[in-house]
Design a protein around this motif. Structure first.
Motif, PDB file in Angstrom:
ATOM      1  N   LEU A 278      32.020  39.026  47.659  1.00  0.00           N
ATOM      2  CA  LEU A 278      30.402  39.633  47.401  1.00  0.00           C
ATOM      3  C   LEU A 278      29.591  39.720  48.927  1.00  0.00           C
ATOM      4  N   SER A 279      29.557  38.491  49.702  1.00  0.00           N
ATOM      5  CA  SER A 279      28.917  38.519  51.004  1.00  0.00           C
ATOM      6  C   SER A 279      29.616  39.219  51.980  1.00  0.00           C
ATOM      7  N   TYR A 280      30.885  39.355  52.105  1.00  0.00           N
ATOM      8  CA  TYR A 280      31.680  40.057  52.871  1.00  0.00           C
ATOM      9  C   TYR A 280      31.328  41.540  52.455  1.00  0.00           C
ATOM     10  N   ALA A 281      31.449  41.871  51.284  1.00  0.00           N
ATOM     11  CA  ALA A 281      31.278  43.524  51.005  1.00  0.00           C
ATOM     12  C   ALA A 281      29.710  44.065  51.390  1.00  0.00           C
ATOM     13  N   GLU A 282      28.542  42.970  51.432  1.00  0.00           N
ATOM     14  CA  GLU A 282      27.257  43.410  51.774  1.00  0.00           C
ATOM     15  C   GLU A 282      27.318  43.640  53.394  1.00  0.00           C
TER      16      GLU A 282
END
Length: 496
Positions: free
Chosen positions: A98-102
């Motif tokens: 999720l953090s990578y996606a943001e």
């Protein structure tokens, strides 16, 4: 739609250079990172990758390692509860994904978490993160290549009735002298990568389809030999064993972030990178849990000890025919080659970004005007990984890779929180749900898994970090482009 040949825009102006820190704490403005997208020494990377190809890159880099290779390392630690270990590792990966996606949607560049750390935590932390990524990507290429040789021997035995002698198919310490198959698969991947990113992506998509088909075939046949008694003693080694296996199996999820390394070669990175990262993780996790559950149901957990080609053996035992095991071995040979190809790709792009920033030699950012690839970078990384694969046992490589990856993922979760505070109005095509809660959970899961690894792994990690710091202060600190041109961020602001 974004212009395929242009760097994606960022909505808000960066803070003034004076607020970007000095010395080892100097930060690279997001706008400067994005404006440099694709630019190398003598040429530029080409924006040719679609969302589907980005997803296949992440699946290609992830799917195969844990199931085809590392399952034999993890099951003896957790027993039938290895399915829970996969879930624990998957949750760790999910929060970090999720953090990578943001960040991939906000800072769509080739450096992945290295670049995210440079924009938020400063050059020294970025270097440490990049050094961990060298451990994650470079060493995992070698680890996966080691397992490739096991399945190649299964395939050769089933089709031609002979195998490569241990002396030439196992590294020192595992009964061999030199692992020739491991070197060969890395060199083959190098040849494909030198042809260009689009061509490599097409080959990878074909290989991913084959390995998904091979795993589904295993599930169908393995379920025929399913014995419920294999699950009676579900957690024979307790929760400690489940945790230890989960930390090892996190290696299996390395690769979902591979799409983020393609930020400068994606057609529409701000839209497609977050989608590719999340979609690939969902597909991989579902297949991992399904295959692990069937495998343990079809074979007593104690029989996995020392097996690096466990699935092929299970298919032989269930059917009583060598053909099915040979067929799976063929699928595994292709599957693991796909992992080597895509992870090697990711490593070269990370070093490309670090070289462009001046932290590693310029040779790594030289781009061929004919193919749009960093050719010298690709050759150097491939030779290094190939020799490493030929000389180091699998188990040591897996554990060293896991700790480097967990550390890098922990920093990505921190970077999301910092960037939310410092740049709240930045254009974000994807946002992690529940504000800072999920990034904090992602950091906590990473820390938990890191401390589940043994002391020897921490010692190796400490030595690796010490070597990286020596290199940074001896080379990168003075040659950094930000050190030579601290006003670069201001000039980008003026241009905008």
């Amino acid at each position: 739609m974004l212009d395929q040949g242009a760097a994606p825009p960022v909505a808000t102006p960066p803070p003034s250079p004076g607020r970007n820190g000095t010395g080892v704490m100097r930060r690279k403005p997001v706008e400067l990172l994005v404006s440099e997208g694709g630019k190398g020494e003598g040429g530029s990377l080409r924006r040719t990758l679609s969302m589907w190809q980005l997803t296949m890159i992440s699946i290609g880099a992830t799917l195969g390692t844990g199931i085809f290779v590392v399952l034999g390392e993890a099951v003896p630690k957790a027993g039938p509860a290895v399915t829970i270990s996969f879930v624990i590792a998957g949750l760790t990966a999910l929060f970090s994904a999720l953090s990578y996606a943001e960040l991939a949607g906000s800072i769509p560049v080739a450096g992945s978490s290295y670049s995210y750390a440079y924009a938020t935590m400063g050059e020294l932390i970025a270097w440490v993160c990049g050094w961990c990524l060298v451990l994650e990507y470079g060493v995992s290429v070698a680890a996966v290549a080691v397992g490739w040789g096991e399945y190649l021997n299964e395939l050769l035995d089933g089709t031609f009735g002979f195998t490569i002698p241990d002396a030439l198919s196992a590294p020192p310490g595992d009964g061999g002298i030199f692992n020739l198959p491991a070197l060969i698969v890395v060199l083959l991947a190098m040849v494909f990568l030198l042809g260009g990113a689009r061509e490599s992506a097409r080959i990878n998509t074909i290989m991913v389809a084959i390995k998904i088909g091979a795993l589904l075939l295993f599930c169908v046949i393995g379920f025929m030999g399913f014995k419920s008694g294999n699950y009676e003693d579900f957690m024979p080694l307790g929760m400690a064993g489940v945790s230890a296996a989960g930390a090892t199996l996190f290696f299996s999820y390395i690769g979902f972030d591979a799409a983020s390394t393609a930020g400068e070669e994606a057609k529409n990175p701000q839209r497609d990178l977050p989608r590719a990262i999340m979609l690939s993780l969902i597909i991989v996790t579902a297949l991992y849990v399904l295959v692990a559950a069937v495998a343990v149901g079809a074979q007593d957990w104690e029989a996995f000890e020392g097996s690096e080609a466990a699935l092929a053996g299970i298919m032989k035992d269930v059917t009583g025919q060598a053909f099915w095991g040979t067929l799976l071995a063929a699928g595994a040979v292709i599957a693991i080659a796909s992992v080597v190809l895509t992870v090697l790709y990711g490593q070269t792009r990370i070093l490309f970004a670090m070289s462009r920033d001046g932290l590693v030699p310029k040779a790594f950012s030289k781009v061929s005007s004919r193919t749009g690839t960093p050719r010298v970078n690709t050759v150097i990384v491939s030779l290094f990984c190939g020799v490493l694969a030929a000389a180091i046992p699998l188990g040591k490589l897996v554990e060293a890779t896991s700790i480097g990856t967990l550390f890098a993922f922990a920093l990505v979760n921190v970077a999301v929180v910092i960037l939310r505070v410092r740049r709240p109005d930045m254009n974000r095509t994807f946002r992690v749900p529940l504000g800072p809660v999920f990034p904090v959970l992602g950091f906590a899961f990473c820390a938990y898994n890191m401390f589940s690894l043994d002391t020897a792994t921490w010692v190796v990690f400490g030595i690796w970090m010490a070597a990286g710091l020596v290199f940074y202060f001896g080379y990168g600190f003075r040659r950094s482009r930000l050190a030579k041109n601290p006003g670069a961020g201001a000039s980008v602001t003026a241009e905008k």
